[in-house]
Design a protein around this motif. Structure first.
Motif, PDB file in Angstrom:
ATOM      1  N   GLU A 158       7.668 -10.054  12.605  1.00  0.00           N
ATOM      2  CA  GLU A 158       7.169  -9.055  13.543  1.00  0.00           C
ATOM      3  C   GLU A 158       8.203  -7.947  13.653  1.00  0.00           C
ATOM      4  N   ILE A 210       1.739  -4.793   5.384  1.00  0.00           N
ATOM      5  CA  ILE A 210       1.456  -5.003   6.802  1.00  0.00           C
ATOM      6  C   ILE A 210       0.302  -5.981   6.875  1.00  0.00           C
ATOM      7  N   ASP A 233       3.975  -4.501  14.573  1.00  0.00           N
ATOM      8  CA  ASP A 233       3.306  -4.835  13.316  1.00  0.00           C
ATOM      9  C   ASP A 233       3.792  -6.174  12.790  1.00  0.00           C
ATOM     10  N   LYS A 234       2.888  -6.929  12.172  1.00  0.00           N
ATOM     11  CA  LYS A 234       3.267  -8.132  11.433  1.00  0.00           C
ATOM     12  C   LYS A 234       3.374  -7.703   9.974  1.00  0.00           C
ATOM     13  N   GLU A 280      -2.802  -7.545   8.723  1.00  0.00           N
ATOM     14  CA  GLU A 280      -3.763  -7.152   9.772  1.00  0.00           C
ATOM     15  C   GLU A 280      -4.642  -8.305  10.144  1.00  0.00           C
TER      16      GLU A 280
END
Length: 94
Positions: free
Chosen positions: A39, A92, A62-63, A94
């Motif tokens: 993260e 990234i 964001d992951k 989602e």
């Protein structure tokens, strides 16, 4: 105390790996791989790095997927963080 990254650096915190597989098998701690999902905790301002303009594409929260052995590990207030260049972030999630 907080970490404020410079230039194209990003501070990330690794997400704990699941202890069971999708099939329900519980993994021993020695069988777990180093997690590659993290993260984003802080993002540098970007700007000109090595003579090239760098635009930051990730944002806090964001992951992301990172290269397996990239970055520098830092321990601050008993929390472990990794500082990576944005170019070491692969995607990234989602």
């Amino acid at each position: 105390m907080t970490i404020k990254p410079l230039a194209d650096r990003v501070v990330i915190k690794m997400v704990e790996a699941e202890e069971t597989t999708k099939g329900g098998i519980i993994l021993a701690s020695s069988a777990k791989e180093k997690p590659s999902v993290a993260e984003v905790v802080a993002v540098g301002p970007g700007g000109v790095v090595d003579g090239k303009e760098v635009t930051m594409y990730v944002k806090v929260g964001d992951k992301v997927l990172t290269s397996k052995y990239s970055g520098t590990e830092v321990k601050l207030d008993s929390e472990e963080y990794t500082i990576v260049k944005q170019s070491d972030i692969l995607a990234i999630v989602e």
